[in-house]
Structures are given as structure tokens and as C-alpha cells.
Design an enzyme around this catalytic site. Sequence first.
Site, PDB file in Angstrom:
ATOM      1  N   ASP A  75      43.744 -26.465   0.778  1.00 43.94           N
ATOM      2  CA  ASP A  75      42.446 -26.606   0.124  1.00 43.94           C
ATOM      3  C   ASP A  75      42.397 -25.748  -1.135  1.00 43.94           C
ATOM      4  O   ASP A  75      43.078 -24.718  -1.242  1.00 43.94           O
ATOM      5  CB  ASP A  75      41.297 -26.266   1.078  1.00 43.94           C
ATOM      6  CG  ASP A  75      41.297 -24.820   1.545  1.00 43.94           C
ATOM      7  OD1 ASP A  75      42.385 -24.302   1.866  1.00 43.94           O
ATOM      8  OD2 ASP A  75      40.216 -24.201   1.590  1.00 43.94           O
TER       9      ASP A  75
ATOM     10  N   GLU B 278      40.689 -22.356   3.897  1.00 48.31           N
ATOM     11  CA  GLU B 278      40.857 -20.958   3.500  1.00 48.31           C
ATOM     12  C   GLU B 278      39.899 -20.567   2.390  1.00 48.31           C
ATOM     13  O   GLU B 278      39.376 -19.460   2.374  1.00 48.31           O
ATOM     14  CB  GLU B 278      42.304 -20.718   3.050  1.00 48.31           C
ATOM     15  CG  GLU B 278      42.710 -19.247   3.052  1.00 48.31           C
ATOM     16  CD  GLU B 278      42.388 -18.526   1.742  1.00 48.31           C
ATOM     17  OE1 GLU B 278      42.484 -17.290   1.697  1.00 48.31           O
ATOM     18  OE2 GLU B 278      42.037 -19.205   0.747  1.00 48.31           O
TER      19      GLU B 278
END
Length: 397
Positions: free
Chosen positions: A84, A153
Site C-alpha cells: 500500500d 501499513e
Amino acid sequence: MSTAAAAPSFDPCDPVAVAQALIRCPSVTPEDGGALGVLEAALAPLGFVCHRLRFEEEGTAPVDNLYARLGTEGPNFCFAGHTDVVPPGELKGWSIDPFAAEIHNGRLYGRGAVDMKGAIAAFVAAAARHVKAVKETGDAPKGSISLLITGDEEGVAINGTRKVLDWLQAKGEKLDACVVGEPTNPKALGDMIKIGRRGSMTAFLTVHGAQGHVAYPHLADNPLPRLARMLTAITAEPLDAGTPHFQPSNLELTTIDVGNPAHNVIPAQGKATLNIRFNDLHTADTLLAWLRERLDGVGGSYELDHFVSGDSFLTPPGPLTELVADAAERVTGRRPEYSTTGGTSDARFIKNFCPVVEFGLVGQTMHKVDEHTALDDLTRLTDIYGEVLRNVFDRIG
């Protein structure tokens, strides 16, 4: 659940090709954008058993994660990272499409090039080359290689690495050592290895009083002088002077709010928010007790709420740190500094399961417009990870 993946349309031994395929997936948290499919397509033909893991909690978006393992024997060496990325922001600020993965003047551009699709690509390429080399020698593979890749994250980190680790523990899966591919190097590849991180606690202070007219203060109770004294009490002296591996802990006031639009009204309450980045002399619990002691010393009615992003942790210099430092020095000619600076990372969760260090690309452009990495750095990081894989089972077994 194990999943099958189609053959990749790129060479998994080529870190630039892998990185381009990943960057072209618009995986802004919490969207996957096809990024984990790219990794499965690269890893499954190498023999990795891939598990796609989706987690969600009420009130949060579902997140896809990937755990892939090659081998069944120990020790299990893990590479951890996240696909991500943060949003690109205003596209007009970029000189190129942030998800086009274009190469200009020896640099690969795109959101996630540095943080941290480039490092993931380097490890995938290193693993692919390692598997090929072992097959060519005919030697029996040693240990296991695994990848723990999350899509959560850069967000709230609820449905990502923590949940994957819980899943691994429930399955009896053990990690023996881990490298996280965060962009740890300040200026040049080989500058720095993160061997720990400071903890982070945010606290919300509300001091209560009684509203009233400023001309009749005896009929009111102004909370703001007490708020000022409380803030002075917690900021007057440093928390500590640092430790051998950590800089001094730091308390910063981030906002002071009253919300009073009237100049002739004593407010009923005042608020302040603070963040403490703390070293291994403290825990969140000891800091909370320290705060309350000083606030109680001022007196009056107040509330103190808080949340903790993570406690401090340290992987003391030893086999894992030396393994990565030796690999970096062999490739770059530079011996990395051991550091615990910077913000938090998912290493704060992994440290409860095995020794963990962080080493990745140069971080100067992470989260910025025109994020990019030098192609030479991608190549050399792949070589560094390759050195780690060649030696890890003789060093941490």
C-alpha cells in the site's frame, strides 16, 4: 487459503520489471489495486506457497495481505513489507503519471518506488535468483524463505501485519529472523540499518473549569491557567538524555485548543494534544504514570486519554544485524550505521515474534511528488538481499 497465480508477464529476476509492475497497481491504502496478484504471479512459479489473507474489523475497511513461503524446514527467514502507498496528491504537481512507472535519466518514477515497492521488487528478484542458483548447483535448499506483505501499513495498521502474525501463530508457523524493506538510508544506499524504533504515544488532555463572565471571575473557574501550568510541568525538563542506541525521548505539544469565540467569556474547558517519541528507558505505561503525577501536582479536574502506536524496541547488534551490514558493505563498500531514528514501522509488531531489522532504499523522495529511485540502487539492493539469502542460514541457524 493458498491461491494459484498466472505466470508473470515480466522476469521475476529483474527488480526493475517487478517494481514497474507493482507501481502500476494503484494500491492506495486500503486498496490492493492488483499488487498482491503481481507478487503471487512472480512467487508461485518459484515454488512459494502463497496465502491471500483478508482481514477486517467493524468500522474499518477490509485489507488484503499475502504470506508466501518457500520450504518447510527451519530456520524461516522472512522479508516483510507493504504494497500500500500514500495518495499521490494533486496530480498536476507530478511531472509524470504517479502510477505509470516511467524511467527517466536512470531513475524509476512512481508512487511507492521508494516506500516500498522498490524494496519488495528487489527482494523478489533476489529470491528468484537464489532459487535458480540453488537449482543449478543441485544442492539441497537450506531453511525456508518467506514474505509477509501487507496492504495496511500506511493506514491504521489494524488489518495488516498484526493480523497476519496472529494467523501465523495460530498455524504454528515460526519466524526466525526478519528484514523489513523500509527506506532506511538517508542519502546513499548502505548508510543505515534500523535496529529498533522509538515508541510513540499520543495523549489528549482536557482541563475542566466553569464558564462565566470575565468581569465576574469569582463566579467562574478559568481552566486555562491550570492548563498552562500543566503544560509547563510536563515540558520544563527533558524526559531523559538518551541511551547507547537511542536518542533522547521527545515530548511535543501538537495543539492547544479552547474553541472560545467570545472575548468576554471565561471558557469551561481547555484542551491540548501531545505526542511522545520515547526510547527504551520508558514504556507507554510508565510515561502515562509520569504524566498523571505531574498533572496531579497542578491539581484541578482533568481528563487524560491516550493511544499508543507502539512501544520502543531494539534488536541488539548480533547475528542478524551483522549479516545485513556485511552484505551491504560487500556490495556498496560502505558499512551501515546502526540507528533507531525515525517514525514507526511494522517492525514494531514483528519484534514480538523474532529479531528484526530494517534495510531498504534511499528515503529522500518517499511520500513526495515525483517519488523515484535510482535504477542502480534497485540493482544494488537486489545484490545486497542476494548476499543475505546466500549467508542467512549459516548465520542465524
